[in-house]
Structures are given as structure tokens and as C-alpha cells.
Design an enzyme around this catalytic site. Structure first.
Site, PDB file in Angstrom:
ATOM      1  N   SER A 127       0.824  -1.214   0.000  1.00 20.79           N
ATOM      2  CA  SER A 127       0.000   0.000   0.000  1.00 20.79           C
ATOM      3  C   SER A 127       0.855   1.259   0.000  1.00 20.79           C
ATOM      4  O   SER A 127       1.960   1.272   0.568  1.00 20.79           O
ATOM      5  CB  SER A 127      -0.876  -0.006   1.255  1.00 20.79           C
ATOM      6  N   TYR A 152      -2.018  -0.264  10.090  1.00 25.70           N
ATOM      7  CA  TYR A 152      -2.252  -0.832   8.756  1.00 25.70           C
ATOM      8  C   TYR A 152      -0.972  -0.735   7.917  1.00 25.70           C
ATOM      9  O   TYR A 152      -0.517  -1.721   7.323  1.00 25.70           O
ATOM     10  CB  TYR A 152      -3.402  -0.083   8.067  1.00 25.70           C
TER      11      TYR A 152
HETATM   12  N1  LIG Z   1      -8.436  -0.220  -2.464  1.00 28.05           N
HETATM   13  C1  LIG Z   1      -7.357   0.519  -2.221  1.00 28.05           C
HETATM   14  O1  LIG Z   1      -7.368   1.726  -2.421  1.00 28.05           O
HETATM   15  C2  LIG Z   1      -6.088  -0.103  -1.721  1.00 28.05           C
HETATM   16  C3  LIG Z   1      -4.974   0.727  -1.544  1.00 28.05           C
HETATM   17  C4  LIG Z   1      -3.794   0.160  -1.080  1.00 28.05           C
HETATM   18  C5  LIG Z   1      -3.719  -1.190  -0.833  1.00 28.05           C
HETATM   19  N2  LIG Z   1      -4.818  -1.967  -0.989  1.00 28.05           N
HETATM   20  C6  LIG Z   1      -4.689  -3.402  -0.702  1.00 28.05           C
HETATM   21  O2  LIG Z   1      -5.181  -4.111  -1.820  1.00 28.05           O
HETATM   22  C7  LIG Z   1      -5.815  -5.314  -1.384  1.00 28.05           C
HETATM   23  C8  LIG Z   1      -7.235  -5.390  -1.872  1.00 28.05           C
HETATM   24  O3  LIG Z   1      -7.924  -4.243  -1.375  1.00 28.05           O
HETATM   25  P1  LIG Z   1      -9.463  -4.004  -1.631  1.00 28.05           P
HETATM   26  O4  LIG Z   1      -9.662  -2.547  -1.741  1.00 28.05           O
HETATM   27  O5  LIG Z   1      -9.926  -4.883  -2.720  1.00 28.05           O
HETATM   28  O6  LIG Z   1     -10.054  -4.471  -0.249  1.00 28.05           O
HETATM   29  P2  LIG Z   1     -11.343  -5.364   0.087  1.00 28.05           P
HETATM   30  O7  LIG Z   1     -11.549  -5.232   1.561  1.00 28.05           O
HETATM   31  O8  LIG Z   1     -12.462  -4.991  -0.805  1.00 28.05           O
HETATM   32  O9  LIG Z   1     -10.858  -6.824  -0.267  1.00 28.05           O
HETATM   33  C9  LIG Z   1     -10.140  -7.649   0.615  1.00 28.05           C
HETATM   34  C10 LIG Z   1     -10.834  -8.988   0.685  1.00 28.05           C
HETATM   35  O10 LIG Z   1     -10.048  -9.833   1.535  1.00 28.05           O
HETATM   36  C11 LIG Z   1     -10.936 -10.606   2.325  1.00 28.05           C
HETATM   37  N3  LIG Z   1     -10.236 -10.980   3.554  1.00 28.05           N
HETATM   38  C12 LIG Z   1      -9.834 -10.161   4.558  1.00 28.05           C
HETATM   39  N4  LIG Z   1      -9.253 -10.869   5.549  1.00 28.05           N
HETATM   40  C13 LIG Z   1      -9.277 -12.170   5.149  1.00 28.05           C
HETATM   41  C14 LIG Z   1      -8.842 -13.386   5.747  1.00 28.05           C
HETATM   42  N5  LIG Z   1      -8.288 -13.399   6.954  1.00 28.05           N
HETATM   43  N6  LIG Z   1      -9.018 -14.534   5.054  1.00 28.05           N
HETATM   44  C15 LIG Z   1      -9.606 -14.536   3.832  1.00 28.05           C
HETATM   45  N7  LIG Z   1     -10.063 -13.410   3.227  1.00 28.05           N
HETATM   46  C16 LIG Z   1      -9.898 -12.244   3.875  1.00 28.05           C
HETATM   47  C17 LIG Z   1     -12.126  -9.698   2.590  1.00 28.05           C
HETATM   48  O11 LIG Z   1     -13.311 -10.440   2.879  1.00 28.05           O
HETATM   49  C18 LIG Z   1     -12.233  -8.910   1.297  1.00 28.05           C
HETATM   50  O12 LIG Z   1     -13.196  -9.476   0.430  1.00 28.05           O
HETATM   51  C19 LIG Z   1      -5.685  -5.331   0.144  1.00 28.05           C
HETATM   52  O13 LIG Z   1      -4.529  -6.059   0.472  1.00 28.05           O
HETATM   53  C20 LIG Z   1      -5.500  -3.871   0.481  1.00 28.05           C
HETATM   54  O14 LIG Z   1      -4.813  -3.704   1.702  1.00 28.05           O
HETATM   55  C21 LIG Z   1      -6.001  -1.464  -1.432  1.00 28.05           C
END
Ligand SMILES: NC(=O)c1ccc[n+]([C@@H]2O[C@H](COP(=O)([O-])OP(=O)(O)OC[C@H]3O[C@@H](n4cnc5c(N)ncnc54)[C@H](O)[C@@H]3O)[C@@H](O)[C@H]2O)c1
Length: 343
Positions: A127, A152
Site C-alpha cells: 500500500s 495498517y
Molecule cells: N483499495 C485501495 O485503495 C487499496 C490501496 C492500497 C492497498 N490496498 C490493498 O489491496 C488489497 C485489496 O484491497 P481491496 O480494496 O480490494 O479491499 P477489500 O476489503 O475490498 O478486499 C479484501 C478482501 O479480503 C478478504 N479478507 C480479509 N481478511 C481475510 C482473511 N483473513 N481470510 C480470507 N479473506 C480475507 C475480505 O473479505 C475482502 O473481500 C488489500 O490487500 C488492500 O490492503 C487497497
């Protein structure tokens, strides 16, 4: 090829899985369907994936060591795209152990599975929050990220360190992607595009933190998917990240728009797309937040000849159309794949 995509019912996981399936690959999608935000949205996303014959969904928690080990023993994956995590800076102040469990233990179970199976390439989500209060802009992959300002961010930096150690020890090729504020259709309800759109549509006031003096390098989901799709084909060779450090098949990339957008311009774009002016409540900065994010995308562009570029006005328009035409009018009740994403 056969892929394991973790977090497949999440925002980015859905779109990455769709892309792989459309390219004809086989995808095993894993998610624990937790209720950090409305699980109906996760069901809606799965309904986009279920019609694909080459898609299999597995409801499993990353912290289930035995379950993950069995998964890797039972199936062979060519590549793993690890996106599941407990996301959100603010929530990490309220529920810190969720981050330790899903992000640290979760990274560990995936690393172990990948090394035992000698997976060809592990790509995982880091991130932009690892840059903390970095004052050098734009943020470069070579900047120091040793001083996180949220738990985080600390867990994401830790994932990078864990990944490097496994790449070095076991020769597991790993690529970490520092995503910068990803948004678009099917996006997350805890993020500003959704929160502001929902409030404006319902004639509710919006909370504007740090009195609007903030900027984010918003990155549109289609651009992110394009980068993930290209980067998963760029398997890192043995290399040193810095002079005098250990060699490992490991690389980190910023995946951002290289165009920070002032909060005021972002709100104006949503107002324009919703056709309404928002009532604004101006508040101080929140703990854990950062003033500005700004990605240096030169490393990304150098290897994949592509860098995100969508303007905030275009991207917000797509998101608001999806929110109104797809999510509010039936998407919330999806269970059978009839509601297709309009991206
Ligand atoms: N969306 C953003 O702007 C952004 C920015 C930086 C980093 N990220 C990273 O990208 C990735 C995806 O982000 P996103 O926006 O799609 O988030 P999101 O929350 O929509 O998706 C994450 C998914 O992981 C699942 N999950 C969480 N903990 C879990 C566990 N212990 N076991 C199994 N499944 C689990 C959740 O149910 C969820 O569906 C994440 O790692 C997030 O930290 C996202």
C-alpha cells in the site's frame, strides 16, 4: 494457467479475477467473506465471477493454517495473486488484531504455501500508506519507509519484509504492489468515493477532513488491473534492492496515477456526476491519515510500458453511474449473477 487469487470477493480481487478469467485462465478465488463492510457487496461481486466455468470459489480464512496448507497440498497453482487483507487505515486504530491476523498471519500462510509448492510467481498487495508522512515527492520505491503512521501501514511494510526474506531464503519470486487509493465500480464502501457519493445522493452532509487540505493519487481500477495483469508476467530475477544488501528474486512497484488530486477537486467531480452540491462539514485531520500521496511511476512504466492515467473526473463519473444504475437499482440484492458490472 491456474491462479490462486485471495480476496476474490473484495474490490480489487473481483476485477483482477475477472481479467484473468476473460483471458481464459483458471482461477481459484479465496475469501473469508468477513463483515468489515456489507457482505452483500461481496456476494454481488461473487455473482460476477460465478458464471465463469473456470472459476471456483473457496470460503476460507487465511489464518486457518491447516486449511491453507491443505489447499496448497491439494491443488497446484502456477501463480498466486494475494490481495486479501484487512484494509483501511482508520479501522486499524479500532481493531488492531484484525490487521495482525489477516495481514501478518495471512501473509505467512500464503508464503508457506507458495514456497512448499514452488509457485512460479507470488504477487501481493502492499500500500502507498507505507510512505507515511514522507515529505519527498513523488514517492519513490527507493525512499525509506521505516516510519509508518498507522498499524495498517506497519503490517503492509511487514508483509514486504516477510516476502523479501522468503524470496531470499527459498528463491520464491515475489512482487509487491504499493496501490495508491484505488477506486471505481464495485469499490469499497469505507472509502471516500463511496462515502461522499452515498451522502450526496441522500442529501446528507459530507465530512471533509483537514478542512479539505489533502491530496490523493487516486488510481482507477481498470488501470490497476492492467498493471497487475502485466506485472504478474514480469517475474523478478535475483537482484539486490540496494547496494550491499542480500540478493533475492523480489521487486516492489508503485501502482499509482502520478497525479495527486486535491480533495476539493475530487468532491467537485462527485458533485458534478451526482448533479448536486454537497453540504460540507469541515473537520481536523484524523489520526493515522497522511496529507498527500503521490506515486513515482517511472519504475512501473519502465518494465510494463504502461502507467495509470485516468482523470479523476472520468473515473468518478464511471463510479457514480455504477453506484446509481447498478448498485442502488438491484445490485444490493444480487445472488445469481444477473447484475453485470458496467466498467
Ligand atoms: N483499495 C485501495 O485503495 C487499496 C490501496 C492500497 C492497498 N490496498 C490493498 O489491496 C488489497 C485489496 O484491497 P481491496 O480494496 O480490494 O479491499 P477489500 O476489503 O475490498 O478486499 C479484501 C478482501 O479480503 C478478504 N479478507 C480479509 N481478511 C481475510 C482473511 N483473513 N481470510 C480470507 N479473506 C480475507 C475480505 O473479505 C475482502 O473481500 C488489500 O490487500 C488492500 O490492503 C487497497
Amino acid at each position: 494457467m491456474k491462479y490462486l487469487v485471495t480476496g476474490t470477493a473484495g474490490f480489487i480481487g473481483l476485477h483482477v479475477s475477472l481479467r484473468l478469467l476473460r483471458e481464459g485462465h483458471e482461477v481459484v478465488g479465496l475469501d473469508n467473506m468477513n463483515s468489515y463492510y456489507d457482505p452483500a457487496l461481496k456476494t454481488y461481486r461473487l455473482a460476477q465471477l460465478n458464471p465463469y466455468e473456470r472459476f471456483t470459489f473457496l470460503e476460507l480464512d487465511l489464518t486457518d493454517r491447516q486449511g491453507i496448507a491443505e489447499l496448497f497440498r491439494g491443488e497446484h497453482f502456477d501463480r498466486v495473486i494475494h490481495l486479501a487483507a484487512q484494509a483501511g487505515v482508520r479501522h486499524s486504530l479500532k481493531a488492531p488484531f484484525d490487521y495482525v491476523d489477516s495481514n501478518l498471519v495471512g501473509m505467512m500462510t500464503i508464503l508457506e504455501g507458495c514456497r512448499h509448492q514452488q509457485v512460479e510467481h507470488l504477487v501481493f498487495a502492499s500500500s502507498s500508506s507505507v510512505y507515511g508522512m514522507n515529505s519527498t515527492i513523488p514517492f519513490s520505491e527507493t525512499d525509506s519507509v521505516d516510519y509508518p503512521v498507522s498499524l495498517y501501514a506497519a503490517t503492509k511494510k511487514s508483509c514486504e519484509l516477510m516476502a523479501h526474506s522468503y524470496a531470499h531464503l527459498y528463491g520464491l519470486p515475489v512482487t509487491g504492489l504499493r496501490f495508491f487509493t484505488v477506486y471505481g465500480p464495485g469499490g469499497r464502501p469505507d472509502m471516500a468515493p463511496w462515502l461522499f457519493t452515498e451522502a450526496i445522493v441522500n442529501d446528507q452532509p459530507i465530512k471533509v477532513f483537514n478542512h479539505g487540505e489533502m491530496a490523493r493519487d487516486f488510481t482507477y481500477i481498470d488501470d490497476v488491473v492492467e498493471c497487475v495483469a502485466r506485472l504478474q508476467n514480469v517475474i523478478p530475477g535475483w537482484q539486490r534492492q540496494e547496494e550491499g544488501t542480500a540478493r533475492a528474486p523480489y521487486k516492489i512497484y508503485n501502482v499509482g496515477n502520478h497525479q495527486p488530486v486535491e480533495l476539493k477537486r475530487f468532491i467537485a467531480a462527485i458533485e458534478q456526476s451526482c448533479g448536486k452540491t454537497a453540504e460540507k462539514i469541515y473537520l481536523d485531520m484524523q489520526p493515522g491519515d497522511v496529507l498527500k500521496t503521490y506515486a513515482d511511476t517511472s519504475r512501473l512504466n519502465a518494465v510494463i510500458s504502461y502507467a495509470p492515467q485516468r482523470s479523476i473526473e472520468q473515473g468518478v463519473e464511471h463510479f457514480v453511474r455504477w453506484y446509481q444504475d447498478s448498485w442502488l437499482s438491484g445490485g444490493r440484492d444480487a445472488d445469481d449473477g444477473r447484475h453485470k458490472l458496467r466498467c
